[in-house]
Design an enzyme around this catalytic site. Structure first.
Site, short mmCIF file in Angstrom:
data_model
loop_
_atom_site.label_atom_id
_atom_site.label_comp_id
_atom_site.label_asym_id
_atom_site.label_seq_id
_atom_site.Cartn_x
_atom_site.Cartn_y
_atom_site.Cartn_z
N LYS A 59 -11.01 0.11 9.95
CA LYS A 59 -11.24 -1.26 9.17
C LYS A 59 -11.68 -2.37 10.07
CE LYS A 59 -7.54 0.10 5.85
NZ LYS A 59 -8.57 0.37 4.70
N ASP A 74 2.79 -4.10 8.39
CA ASP A 74 1.56 -3.38 8.06
C ASP A 74 0.29 -4.31 8.25
OD1 ASP A 74 -0.76 -2.02 7.07
OD2 ASP A 74 -0.06 -1.71 5.08
N HIS A 133 1.07 -1.13 0.03
CA HIS A 133 -0.20 0.02 -0.05
C HIS A 133 0.95 1.02 -0.09
CE1 HIS A 133 -2.81 3.03 1.44
NE2 HIS A 133 -3.77 2.26 1.46
N GLN A 188 -5.07 -4.79 7.05
CA GLN A 188 -6.00 -5.83 6.26
C GLN A 188 -5.72 -7.26 7.09
OE1 GLN A 188 -8.09 -5.16 4.13
NE2 GLN A 188 -7.32 -3.22 3.66
#
Length: 409
Positions: free
Chosen positions: A224, A198, A122, A201
């Protein structure tokens, strides 16, 4: 534990209609929806406990401080960190990445050093390292993938004795695939590099354990995972955080201020300048409680079931091409695809006309798109409130896209 089959009932927004159709939300990779219990807890805090944390000795300031710090303790528990000093509240994953880049990267890298990332990152975990490399003279090097989204053979060997930072996504926001965290982390640590993971997600969809992952930094966003927007988390190993200078300056991150000098507060407050987002922290606390009412393992298993249901049906539609792996077990609730001769924005608009929300574009991962020669795609992303009937409706409309655009299939 509560049955996940009932989760969709907790989300008022899913009772909406759009263009005369029931709203179907399949863009959870961008932001998740908010259950009633999270909203209720935030509203209660705003209406009855609203004060400025760490400022004042009156009842509202005390209650706001307790709510804010209780949320920090809840994060420690949720991700199995070692101690509260390792948890820094930020606005989102992007701000967390910038904090690492500015406070660690700029102060620890120099010409001749290497930063190694994957081509699938990302932009938040890519542009930051471009910046650090440009400022310090370090080299930014990419690990490349095969057509299925796995690291090509030998790419891990780019992590060598010159490498100081290895940064990569736990789960790709485009491919939906989990990168080999243990292998990459072990390799990085063997050469003395720090690992920046990261978790934007992964944290909403599976159990994450900082002591098991053994990464040096980990970031994720509340929005999220059923919390509100504007609250994020940076986890960092205490020794690293202790050695890093502050990222932002001002109230709450100071210890003593004189006319010409300032000393800084202890962890974690050294990195939390200004009035904190107490409402967001309350929302995050509530969201973690909500997710744990189902169990993170159950959420992950449910999403695996959804992917296994929709992926083969999606691939059976003529002119549809899935990006990356077509193995359902490797997709964590995210499937990106293209439709021959139809721009992804048109695909998304046609779906939206029937009340179905998906993402279209480059998904903040343009180097990955360039690598696969796919400038843009449509992304279907699921969560615990997604139902198979939602996916059936999505598939039915997707089958009509080329016809709507004037093609004869």
């Amino acid at each position: 534990m509560r049955p996940i089959s009932e989760a969709y009932k907790d989300f008022p927004i899913l009772k909406r209609e759009h263009n005369g159709h029931r709203l179907i939300y399949l863009d959870s990779g961008a932001t998740a929806q908010i259950p009633q219990m999270v909203a209720d807890r935030v509203v209660n805090h705003m209406l009855y406990h609203n004060g400025n944390p760490h400022r004042g000795s009156h009842i509202l300031a005390i209650e706001a401080s307790e709510a804010y710090e209780n949320a920090r303790e809840r994060v420690v528990e949720f991700i199995n960190a070692r101690e509260r000093e390792e948890i820094i509240f930020t606005r989102n994953s992007t701000e967390s990445m910038n904090l690492i880049a500015y406070s660690y990267g700029l102060n620890n890298l120099q010409a001749g050093d290497k930063i190694v990332i994957t081509v699938a990152e990302h932009h938040a975990n890519l542009v930051t390292w471009q910046f650090v490399a440009n400022k310090t003279g370090a080299t930014l090097e990419y690990m490349y993938l095969d057509e299925s989204g796995h690291l090509k053979d030998g790419e891990i060997n780019k992590i060598d004795e010159y490498t100081k930072i290895v940064a990569f996504a736990h789960v790709s926001n485009v491919l939906g695939m989990e990168f080999p965290v243990k292998e990459l982390t072990d390799k990085a640590h063997s050469v003395g590099a720090v690992v920046v993971l990261d978790g934007a997600q992964s944290t909403p969809h599976m159990k994450v354990d900082m002591q098991e992952l053994d990464c040096d930094f980990f970031v994720f966003s509340g929005h999220k995972m059923c919390a509100s927007q504007g609250i994020g988390v940076l986890y960092g190993k205490r020794a690293l955080l202790e050695a890093m200078p502050p990222f932002l300056l001002g109230g709450d991150m100071i210890e003593y201020v004189k006319e010409q000098t300032t000393t800084f507060n202890e962890l974690p407050y050294k990195f939390e300048a200004g009035t904190p987002n107490a409402d967001g922290a309350v929302a995050l606390h509530a969201a973690m409680d909500y997710l744990d009412s189902f169990g993170m393992d159950a959420i992950e298993a449910y999403e695996e079931e959804l992917v296994a249901y929709v992926l083969p049906k999606l691939m059976d539609i003529p002119h549809v091409h899935v990006i990356g792996s077509t193995n359902a077990k490797e997709k964590h609730g995210v499937i990106a695809f293209t439709v021959d001769d139809v721009h992804p924005h048109d695909v998304a608009t046609i779906l939206d006309s029937k009340g179905i929300c998906v993402r279209s574009g480059h998904h903040c991962a343009q180097p990955l798109g360039a690598f696969y020669k796919v400038a843009a795609s449509t992304r279907l992303s699921m969560y615990l409130y997604t139902r198979k009937e939602d996916l059936d409706a999505f598939l039915d409309v997707l089958k009509t896209v080329r016809t709507v655009m004037g093609f004869e299939d």
